[in-house]
Scaffold this motif. Structure first.
Motif, PDB file in Angstrom:
ATOM      1  N   ILE A 123       0.838  -1.205   0.000  1.00 47.58           N
ATOM      2  CA  ILE A 123       0.000   0.000   0.000  1.00 47.58           C
ATOM      3  C   ILE A 123       0.872   1.252   0.000  1.00 47.58           C
ATOM      4  CG2 ILE A 123      -1.656   1.336   1.353  1.00 47.58           C
ATOM      5  CD1 ILE A 123      -3.011  -0.999   0.165  1.00 47.58           C
ATOM      6  N   ILE A 124       0.508   2.233  -0.829  1.00 39.63           N
ATOM      7  CA  ILE A 124       1.140   3.553  -0.792  1.00 39.63           C
ATOM      8  C   ILE A 124       0.348   4.413   0.189  1.00 39.63           C
ATOM      9  CG2 ILE A 124       1.703   5.639  -2.105  1.00 39.63           C
ATOM     10  CD1 ILE A 124       2.047   3.887  -4.568  1.00 39.63           C
ATOM     11  N   ARG A 125       0.982   4.795   1.273  1.00 40.70           N
ATOM     12  CA  ARG A 125       0.286   5.479   2.368  1.00 40.70           C
ATOM     13  C   ARG A 125       0.431   6.996   2.207  1.00 40.70           C
ATOM     14  NH1 ARG A 125       2.793   1.729   7.121  1.00 40.70           N
ATOM     15  NH2 ARG A 125       2.076   3.437   8.447  1.00 40.70           N
ATOM     16  N   LEU A 126      -0.609   7.618   1.656  1.00 41.49           N
ATOM     17  CA  LEU A 126      -0.564   9.048   1.353  1.00 41.49           C
ATOM     18  C   LEU A 126      -0.996   9.921   2.519  1.00 41.49           C
ATOM     19  CD1 LEU A 126      -2.032   9.013  -2.281  1.00 41.49           C
ATOM     20  CD2 LEU A 126       0.364   9.201  -1.584  1.00 41.49           C
ATOM     21  N   GLY A 127      -1.467   9.328   3.613  1.00 40.03           N
ATOM     22  CA  GLY A 127      -1.938  10.130   4.732  1.00 40.03           C
ATOM     23  C   GLY A 127      -1.297   9.806   6.063  1.00 40.03           C
ATOM     24  N   THR A 128      -0.365   8.863   6.082  1.00 40.81           N
ATOM     25  CA  THR A 128       0.200   8.370   7.342  1.00 40.81           C
ATOM     26  C   THR A 128       1.002   9.448   8.061  1.00 40.81           C
ATOM     27  OG1 THR A 128       0.264   6.082   6.605  1.00 40.81           O
ATOM     28  CG2 THR A 128       1.784   6.693   8.361  1.00 40.81           C
ATOM     29  N   GLY A 129       0.704   9.667   9.328  1.00 44.37           N
ATOM     30  CA  GLY A 129       1.346  10.708  10.117  1.00 44.37           C
ATOM     31  C   GLY A 129       2.526  10.210  10.920  1.00 44.37           C
ATOM     32  N   GLU A 130       3.537   9.725  10.235  1.00 46.10           N
ATOM     33  CA  GLU A 130       4.768   9.340  10.914  1.00 46.10           C
ATOM     34  C   GLU A 130       5.921   9.440   9.934  1.00 46.10           C
ATOM     35  OE1 GLU A 130       5.360   4.717  11.131  1.00 46.10           O
ATOM     36  OE2 GLU A 130       3.225   5.105  11.480  1.00 46.10           O
ATOM     37  N   LEU A 131       7.132   9.411  10.456  1.00 44.63           N
ATOM     38  CA  LEU A 131       8.302   9.492   9.601  1.00 44.63           C
ATOM     39  C   LEU A 131       8.506   8.188   8.840  1.00 44.63           C
ATOM     40  CD1 LEU A 131      10.882  11.269  11.951  1.00 44.63           C
ATOM     41  CD2 LEU A 131       9.704  12.275   9.989  1.00 44.63           C
ATOM     42  N   SER A 132       8.938   8.322   7.589  1.00 43.56           N
ATOM     43  CA  SER A 132       9.310   7.167   6.782  1.00 43.56           C
ATOM     44  C   SER A 132      10.472   6.427   7.428  1.00 43.56           C
ATOM     45  CB  SER A 132       9.703   7.635   5.381  1.00 43.56           C
ATOM     46  OG  SER A 132      10.362   6.615   4.669  1.00 43.56           O
ATOM     47  N   GLN A 133      10.549   5.126   7.176  1.00 44.94           N
ATOM     48  CA  GLN A 133      11.674   4.336   7.676  1.00 44.94           C
ATOM     49  C   GLN A 133      13.004   4.909   7.200  1.00 44.94           C
ATOM     50  OE1 GLN A 133      12.047   1.612   9.726  1.00 44.94           O
ATOM     51  NE2 GLN A 133       9.910   1.867  10.308  1.00 44.94           N
ATOM     52  N   GLU A 134      13.018   5.469   6.013  1.00 44.86           N
ATOM     53  CA  GLU A 134      14.269   6.009   5.480  1.00 44.86           C
ATOM     54  C   GLU A 134      14.694   7.293   6.186  1.00 44.86           C
ATOM     55  OE1 GLU A 134      13.097   8.488   1.517  1.00 44.86           O
ATOM     56  OE2 GLU A 134      12.526   6.375   1.504  1.00 44.86           O
ATOM     57  N   LEU A 135      13.786   7.909   6.944  1.00 48.90           N
ATOM     58  CA  LEU A 135      14.118   9.127   7.681  1.00 48.90           C
ATOM     59  C   LEU A 135      14.487   8.841   9.136  1.00 48.90           C
ATOM     60  CD1 LEU A 135      11.369  11.628   6.422  1.00 48.90           C
ATOM     61  CD2 LEU A 135      13.695  11.332   5.578  1.00 48.90           C
ATOM     62  N   LEU A 136      14.174   7.658   9.618  1.00 50.51           N
ATOM     63  CA  LEU A 136      14.431   7.351  11.022  1.00 50.51           C
ATOM     64  C   LEU A 136      15.934   7.143  11.258  1.00 50.51           C
ATOM     65  CD1 LEU A 136      11.475   4.912  11.803  1.00 50.51           C
ATOM     66  CD2 LEU A 136      11.696   7.326  12.434  1.00 50.51           C
ATOM     67  N   PRO A 137      16.424   7.516  12.438  1.00 50.60           N
ATOM     68  CA  PRO A 137      17.871   7.499  12.710  1.00 50.60           C
ATOM     69  C   PRO A 137      18.378   6.142  13.168  1.00 50.60           C
ATOM     70  CG  PRO A 137      16.728   8.403  14.589  1.00 50.60           C
ATOM     71  CD  PRO A 137      15.666   8.099  13.562  1.00 50.60           C
ATOM     72  N   LYS A 433     -12.256   3.257  -3.532  1.00 57.78           N
ATOM     73  CA  LYS A 433     -11.674   3.159  -4.869  1.00 57.78           C
ATOM     74  C   LYS A 433     -10.147   3.285  -4.805  1.00 57.78           C
ATOM     75  CE  LYS A 433     -15.584   4.700  -7.700  1.00 57.78           C
ATOM     76  NZ  LYS A 433     -15.613   3.484  -8.547  1.00 57.78           N
ATOM     77  N   SER A 434      -9.672   4.180  -3.952  1.00 55.96           N
ATOM     78  CA  SER A 434      -8.224   4.350  -3.801  1.00 55.96           C
ATOM     79  C   SER A 434      -7.578   3.097  -3.235  1.00 55.96           C
ATOM     80  CB  SER A 434      -7.925   5.549  -2.884  1.00 55.96           C
ATOM     81  OG  SER A 434      -8.432   6.751  -3.417  1.00 55.96           O
ATOM     82  N   LEU A 435      -8.230   2.487  -2.235  1.00 56.48           N
ATOM     83  CA  LEU A 435      -7.664   1.287  -1.611  1.00 56.48           C
ATOM     84  C   LEU A 435      -7.571   0.142  -2.613  1.00 56.48           C
ATOM     85  CD1 LEU A 435      -6.544   0.569   1.131  1.00 56.48           C
ATOM     86  CD2 LEU A 435      -8.796  -0.262   1.811  1.00 56.48           C
ATOM     87  N   ARG A 436      -8.539   0.060  -3.501  1.00 58.49           N
ATOM     88  CA  ARG A 436      -8.476  -0.970  -4.543  1.00 58.49           C
ATOM     89  C   ARG A 436      -7.281  -0.745  -5.480  1.00 58.49           C
ATOM     90  NH1 ARG A 436     -14.292  -0.879  -4.217  1.00 58.49           N
ATOM     91  NH2 ARG A 436     -14.491   0.668  -5.882  1.00 58.49           N
ATOM     92  N   GLU A 437      -6.811   0.491  -5.521  1.00 59.42           N
ATOM     93  CA  GLU A 437      -5.631   0.832  -6.336  1.00 59.42           C
ATOM     94  C   GLU A 437      -4.343   0.808  -5.490  1.00 59.42           C
ATOM     95  OE1 GLU A 437      -5.507   2.048  -9.643  1.00 59.42           O
ATOM     96  OE2 GLU A 437      -7.657   1.875 -10.053  1.00 59.42           O
TER      97      GLU A 437
END
Length: 482
Positions: A123-137, A433-437
């Protein structure tokens, strides 16, 4: 509704419908799907199992013939039997009735669906309110956890208010925000949600009225509602919560307290202006209306820091201040804090000890080391720059794909863009509809049940590649709904 994380094997010699029959039968006989559990509709099952509907019908017919399920008008297909009722003279516990009678209100169904979808790596999470794994230290955290055992680390229970050495470090950190408090006025909690839970059960009576900005993050979690509180929304504008009616509303509804996210508001991204903060403090002081200030995004500013927190100008102990490292450093550490008058902190500490006997001592030690070493300030500056770049990238995508169908305000920090669609649509339909995509969005109705115009977009989580693809496809789905 049940969770299904299994599909039948097409290469197997066992027919698909019998594989599905056996899977569901095992779930019932093992007690995973207890008496009264409602099965998803046939079309949903067909999608989850990736088979034709006729295959589902055949499997359900077998289960019904075994007496394990039953179709009931108005209720769908439910579990009516399991191994206990087959083998014992007395019926098994009806766990569904227990679930429905629990005092903690369930999340709205849309929020539950979002929580489930977030576990799917596709899933591409367009609304998730947290830092991406690539940004975590991660690398820096490895260094912190190369533990040098000293007097500040204890693997036992910490004292009721949390590790004293951590509270001292938090006290020093808060001075940079103009908040001067002693460690005795600080309670370490397992994130902002626990802070709200402690306040709801430790300081408020059932039926109390909680004022908040509308839209509000509070509508997406049922912390106060589950404790019998009533939420009352107060409009906000570009400067924050609109204060002119608060005094009247407090007297009219006997408001118990006011909750606000003063900097980089969730979901709108709004920053309360200096003047509005002063007016809010003045009114709440006059009306004896306590304030909960949630400042978990306050460190994530871009070009200029926001005005000092309300707590920095609080001379009478009217503000309970909530901070956390979940948004800025690591959600997995589960460490935050409440700042307030000592009697209040003592009361909340007592409640916390009754519920979990203290936050993780190892996490407390890690956060202490981040704050004391200066690594936190160094890392947060780096994260601000990366989030700033992500925000600009996302704004460019919006200008390219959404200029004719939506409006937005460019945030000055935090995670969120509050996207207003020019034409009202059914956001639930857009969500499905978005979730199906394989696109996950956060509709505005999560934060204001009447809202069919907004989406909360986040530039903090999805990769730049996913943001580009996801926002382009989302714009196409919105146009097709017109």
């Amino acid at each position: 509704m049940v969770d299904i994380n299994w599909i039948p094997q097409r290469a197997s010699s066992i027919p698909l419908h019998l594989q599905i029959y056996q899977y569901i039968k095992n779930k019932i006989l093992n007690g995973d799907w207890s008496l009264g559990t409602t099965l998803p509709p046939q079309r949903t099952l067909a999608k989850q199992f990736q088979v034709n509907r006729s295959t589902i019908v055949a499997a359900l017919d077998e289960l019904a013939a075994d007496g394990l399920i039953e179709a009931r008008v108005g209720r769908g297909t439910i579990v009516v039997n399991n191994t206990w009722s087959l083998l014992a003279s007395s019926p098994p516990p009806d766990w569904i009735s227990y679930v429905r009678s629990g005092i903690h209100a369930p999340n709205m169904s849309l929020v539950q669906e979002i929580n489930r979808a977030e576990a799917n790596p596709a899933i591409i999470r367009l609304g998730t309110g947290e830092l991406s794994q690539e940004l975590l230290p991660n690398k820096m955290m490895e260094n912190v956890l190369q533990l040098k055992i000293n007097e500040t680390l204890s693997l036992g229970y910490s004292e009721p208010k949390g590790s004293l050495s951590l509270r001292k470090a938090v006290s020093e950190h808060l001075k940079t925000k103009g908040i001067n408090v002693s460690p005795e006025s600080i309670l370490i909690v397992s994130g902002a949600i626990q802070a709200l839970q402690l306040i709801s059960v430790g300081l408020l009576k059932p039926g109390a009225v909680i004022f908040h900005e509308t839209p509000s993050y509070l509508n997406s979690v049922h912390v106060f509602q589950s404790a019998g509180m009533r939420l009352f929304g107060v409009p906000l504008d570009g400067e924050g919560i609109m204060t002119h009616s608060i005094g009247r509303l407090k007297r009219q509804h006997n408001g118990a307290l006011l909750y606000t996210i003063s900097s980089f508001h969730n979901p709108t991204g709004t920053v309360m202006s200096e003047e509005r903060r002063a007016h809010l403090l003045e009114i709440c002081k006059k009306e004896a209306l306590p304030i909960i200030e949630d400042d978990v995004y306050g460190d994530l500013w871009f070009d200029n820091p926001p005005p000092m927190p309300l707590k920095s100008k609080d001379s009478q102990g009217n503000v309970l201040y909530i901070g956390s490292v979940s948004k800025s450093l690591s959600p997995g550490l589960r460490i935050g804090w409440i700042v307030g008058p000592e009697p209040v902190i003592d009361r909340l500490a007592d409640i916390k000890m009754q519920t979990d006997y203290g936050s993780s001592s190892l996490s407390q030690y890690a956060v202490e080391q981040w704050l004391k070493s200066g690594m936190y300030d160094e890392y947060v500056q780096e994260i601000r720059d990366k989030l700033w770049d992500r925000r600009d990238f996302t704004i460019q995508l919006l200008e390219k794909y959404f200029a004719d169908i939506a409006t937005w305000t460019i945030p000055k920090g935090g995670f969120y863009i509050w996207l207003r669609l020019k034409q009202s649509i059914t956001t639930r339909v857009l969500f499905e509809k978005s979730l199906r995509e394989n696109l996950l969005i956060n509709p505005g109705s999560i934060y204001d049940p009447t809202d069919q115009h907004h989406l909360r977009l986040s530039y903090s989580y999805a990769s730049l590649l996913d943001l580009k693809y996801g926002l382009k496809r989302l714009s196409e789905l919105i146009r097709n709904l017109k």
